[in-house]
Scaffold this active site. Structure first.
Site, PDB file in Angstrom:
ATOM      1  CG  ASP A  22     -28.313  19.630 -42.437  1.00  0.00           C
ATOM      2  OD1 ASP A  22     -28.947  18.620 -42.056  1.00  0.00           O
ATOM      3  OD2 ASP A  22     -28.844  20.574 -43.050  1.00  0.00           O
ATOM      4  CE1 TYR A  27     -31.687  23.859 -47.046  1.00  0.00           C
ATOM      5  CE2 TYR A  27     -29.686  22.894 -46.183  1.00  0.00           C
ATOM      6  CZ  TYR A  27     -31.012  23.220 -46.032  1.00  0.00           C
ATOM      7  OH  TYR A  27     -31.651  22.906 -44.862  1.00  0.00           O
ATOM      8  CE  LYS A  52     -31.997  19.110 -43.916  1.00  0.00           C
ATOM      9  NZ  LYS A  52     -31.033  20.087 -44.451  1.00  0.00           N
ATOM     10  CG  HIS A  85     -35.951  19.887 -46.920  1.00  0.00           C
ATOM     11  ND1 HIS A  85     -34.999  20.433 -47.732  1.00  0.00           N
ATOM     12  CD2 HIS A  85     -35.994  20.686 -45.828  1.00  0.00           C
ATOM     13  CE1 HIS A  85     -34.477  21.510 -47.157  1.00  0.00           C
ATOM     14  NE2 HIS A  85     -35.076  21.689 -45.999  1.00  0.00           N
TER      15      HIS A  85
HETATM   16  N1  LIG Z   1     -34.712  21.226 -42.292  1.00  0.00           N
HETATM   17  C1  LIG Z   1     -35.006  22.470 -42.612  1.00  0.00           C
HETATM   18  O1  LIG Z   1     -36.115  22.777 -43.076  1.00  0.00           O
HETATM   19  C2  LIG Z   1     -33.978  23.531 -42.424  1.00  0.00           C
HETATM   20  C3  LIG Z   1     -34.326  24.885 -42.534  1.00  0.00           C
HETATM   21  C4  LIG Z   1     -33.318  25.856 -42.334  1.00  0.00           C
HETATM   22  C5  LIG Z   1     -32.013  25.443 -42.052  1.00  0.00           C
HETATM   23  N2  LIG Z   1     -31.706  24.106 -41.982  1.00  0.00           N
HETATM   24  C6  LIG Z   1     -30.339  23.652 -41.670  1.00  0.00           C
HETATM   25  O2  LIG Z   1     -29.980  24.161 -40.399  1.00  0.00           O
HETATM   26  C7  LIG Z   1     -28.747  24.865 -40.497  1.00  0.00           C
HETATM   27  C8  LIG Z   1     -28.729  26.005 -39.499  1.00  0.00           C
HETATM   28  O3  LIG Z   1     -29.907  26.775 -39.537  1.00  0.00           O
HETATM   29  P1  LIG Z   1     -29.969  28.303 -39.996  1.00  0.00           P
HETATM   30  O4  LIG Z   1     -28.859  28.607 -40.925  1.00  0.00           O
HETATM   31  O5  LIG Z   1     -31.347  28.547 -40.471  1.00  0.00           O
HETATM   32  O6  LIG Z   1     -29.808  29.129 -38.648  1.00  0.00           O
HETATM   33  P2  LIG Z   1     -28.690  29.297 -37.503  1.00  0.00           P
HETATM   34  O7  LIG Z   1     -27.626  28.269 -37.604  1.00  0.00           O
HETATM   35  O8  LIG Z   1     -29.474  29.424 -36.247  1.00  0.00           O
HETATM   36  O9  LIG Z   1     -28.105  30.743 -37.818  1.00  0.00           O
HETATM   37  C9  LIG Z   1     -27.205  31.005 -38.860  1.00  0.00           C
HETATM   38  C10 LIG Z   1     -26.925  32.513 -38.866  1.00  0.00           C
HETATM   39  O10 LIG Z   1     -26.268  32.879 -37.647  1.00  0.00           O
HETATM   40  C11 LIG Z   1     -25.015  33.490 -37.938  1.00  0.00           C
HETATM   41  N3  LIG Z   1     -24.060  32.994 -36.938  1.00  0.00           N
HETATM   42  C12 LIG Z   1     -23.487  31.772 -36.871  1.00  0.00           C
HETATM   43  N4  LIG Z   1     -22.708  31.654 -35.779  1.00  0.00           N
HETATM   44  C13 LIG Z   1     -22.773  32.830 -35.128  1.00  0.00           C
HETATM   45  C14 LIG Z   1     -22.183  33.327 -33.946  1.00  0.00           C
HETATM   46  N5  LIG Z   1     -21.365  32.562 -33.214  1.00  0.00           N
HETATM   47  N6  LIG Z   1     -22.473  34.597 -33.569  1.00  0.00           N
HETATM   48  C15 LIG Z   1     -23.294  35.378 -34.306  1.00  0.00           C
HETATM   49  N7  LIG Z   1     -23.893  34.963 -35.447  1.00  0.00           N
HETATM   50  C16 LIG Z   1     -23.642  33.699 -35.859  1.00  0.00           C
HETATM   51  C17 LIG Z   1     -24.649  33.067 -39.341  1.00  0.00           C
HETATM   52  O11 LIG Z   1     -23.893  34.051 -39.979  1.00  0.00           O
HETATM   53  P3  LIG Z   1     -22.377  33.732 -40.554  1.00  0.00           P
HETATM   54  O12 LIG Z   1     -22.516  32.627 -41.541  1.00  0.00           O
HETATM   55  O13 LIG Z   1     -21.985  35.028 -41.156  1.00  0.00           O
HETATM   56  O14 LIG Z   1     -21.541  33.361 -39.357  1.00  0.00           O
HETATM   57  C18 LIG Z   1     -26.031  32.943 -39.988  1.00  0.00           C
HETATM   58  O15 LIG Z   1     -26.496  34.218 -40.411  1.00  0.00           O
HETATM   59  C19 LIG Z   1     -28.681  25.313 -41.964  1.00  0.00           C
HETATM   60  O16 LIG Z   1     -27.370  25.537 -42.391  1.00  0.00           O
HETATM   61  C20 LIG Z   1     -29.304  24.116 -42.666  1.00  0.00           C
HETATM   62  O17 LIG Z   1     -28.326  23.110 -42.848  1.00  0.00           O
HETATM   63  C21 LIG Z   1     -32.671  23.165 -42.149  1.00  0.00           C
END
Ligand SMILES: NC(=O)c1ccc[n+]([C@@H]2O[C@H](COP(=O)([O-])OP(=O)(O)OC[C@H]3O[C@@H](n4cnc5c(N)ncnc54)[C@H](OP(=O)(O)O)[C@@H]3O)[C@@H](O)[C@H]2O)c1
Length: 252
Positions: A22, A27, A52, A85
């Site tokens: 994704d 980004y 997106k 998005h």
């Molecule tokens: N549609 C939208 O508006 C929108 C908004 C935000 C995000 N997104 C998408 O959703 C994806 C995921 O969301 P997100 O990045 O906001 O949040 P998330 O996946 O809930 O959290 C990511 C964070 O958690 C850490 N992490 C990952 N695995 C872990 C584990 N096993 N133990 C402890 N910490 C861990 C990562 O650090 P490390 O990288 O250091 O492991 C990073 O800081 C994004 O990459 C993006 O593609 C979409």
């Protein structure tokens, strides 16, 4: 992630067994994701790639041009899923953007189209005005934000729900006592418990990690199951729809 980090993460993730990736124009790492997809050694048709549309490109023709520009940055011939998005109701152009995405689908240029951060009212309007329902709605969703109403509404319309911030962006949720107690029961990490919770709710989580170890950890969730008591305990963590980011006033 930067382009370099994204490229490395995609390659490591493919090796760990991931097949869905994704990204988004916003980004600024589509090029890195595309490079990872092209160089990971797994045939393109076995991977599922999402990007997106940014708000500045909401419009029938603009959305189609933006899609082409994403493909160009990624060095790919097609995407599996292209999402609006954010609805950005203040611009009031998401229906035009949706017509643009629908045209891409009709022309066979993309395999599926959807929305992100759309509330039930936004989805209803899209469908009423165009007759085309999204394949996917990607929303902020995790055990603190069950999004019951939005999920149930999507289910009625046949819209699959994807979860962003699935593990609460690495914050307090990972240290919540209900989550850590469940993790101890299964000898799994807090992140694994939460990701398993998504699967058992029929939600597609898209966790982000740039760390090899955590990338592997986050996909190692297919050898255990949460009990109904554990699911019920996690249900108590829900803070309600109003605690999620308000996509009537936020977005890009
Ligand atoms: N549609 C939208 O508006 C929108 C908004 C935000 C995000 N997104 C998408 O959703 C994806 C995921 O969301 P997100 O990045 O906001 O949040 P998330 O996946 O809930 O959290 C990511 C964070 O958690 C850490 N992490 C990952 N695995 C872990 C584990 N096993 N133990 C402890 N910490 C861990 C990562 O650090 P490390 O990288 O250091 O492991 C990073 O800081 C994004 O990459 C993006 O593609 C979409």
């Amino acid at each position: 992630m930067t382009n370099d980090e994204a490229c490395k993460a995609v390659i490591g993730a493919v090796q760990a067994g991931y097949r869905l990736f994704d990204t988004a124009h916003g980004y600024e790492n589509e090029a890195g994701v595309g490079q990872g997809i092209r160089s990971c050694g797994v045939p393109r048709e076995e991977l599922f790639v999402t990007s997106k549309l940014l708000g500045a490109w909401h419009g029938y023709t603009a959305a189609q041009s933006a899609y082409q520009a994403s493909l160009h940055r990624m060095g790919l011939e097609y995407l599996d899923l292209y999402l609006i998005h954010w609805p950005l109701p203040s611009q009031d152009r998401y229906v035009d953007a949706w017509r643009g995405l629908s045209r891409l689908l009709e022309d066979g240029r993309v395999r599926a189209i959807g929305t992100s951060n759309f509330k039930p009212a936004h989805l209803q309007r899209l469908i009423a005005e165009t007759g085309v329902a999204p394949d996917v709605n990607q929303i902020e969703l995790n055990p603190y934000l069950h999004r019951r109403e939005t999920r149930a509404h999507g289910e009625r319309l046949g819209v699959a729900t994807q979860a962003w911030a699935p593990i609460g962006q690495g914050g307090a949720l990972l240290h919540d006592a209900s989550v850590t107690a469940t993790a101890a029961n299964h000898n799994k990490s807090a992140a694994q418990i939460i990701l398993r919770w998504h699967l058992q709710h029929g939600v597609v989580p898209i966790p982000k990690s740039s760390d090899r170890r955590r990338i592997r950890e986050n996909i190692d969730i297919f050898d255990f199951e949460l009990t109904s008591e554990e699911v019920a305990r996690l249900a108590e963590l829900d803070r309600g729809e109003q605690a999620a980011v308000d996509s009537d006033t936020t977005g890009c």
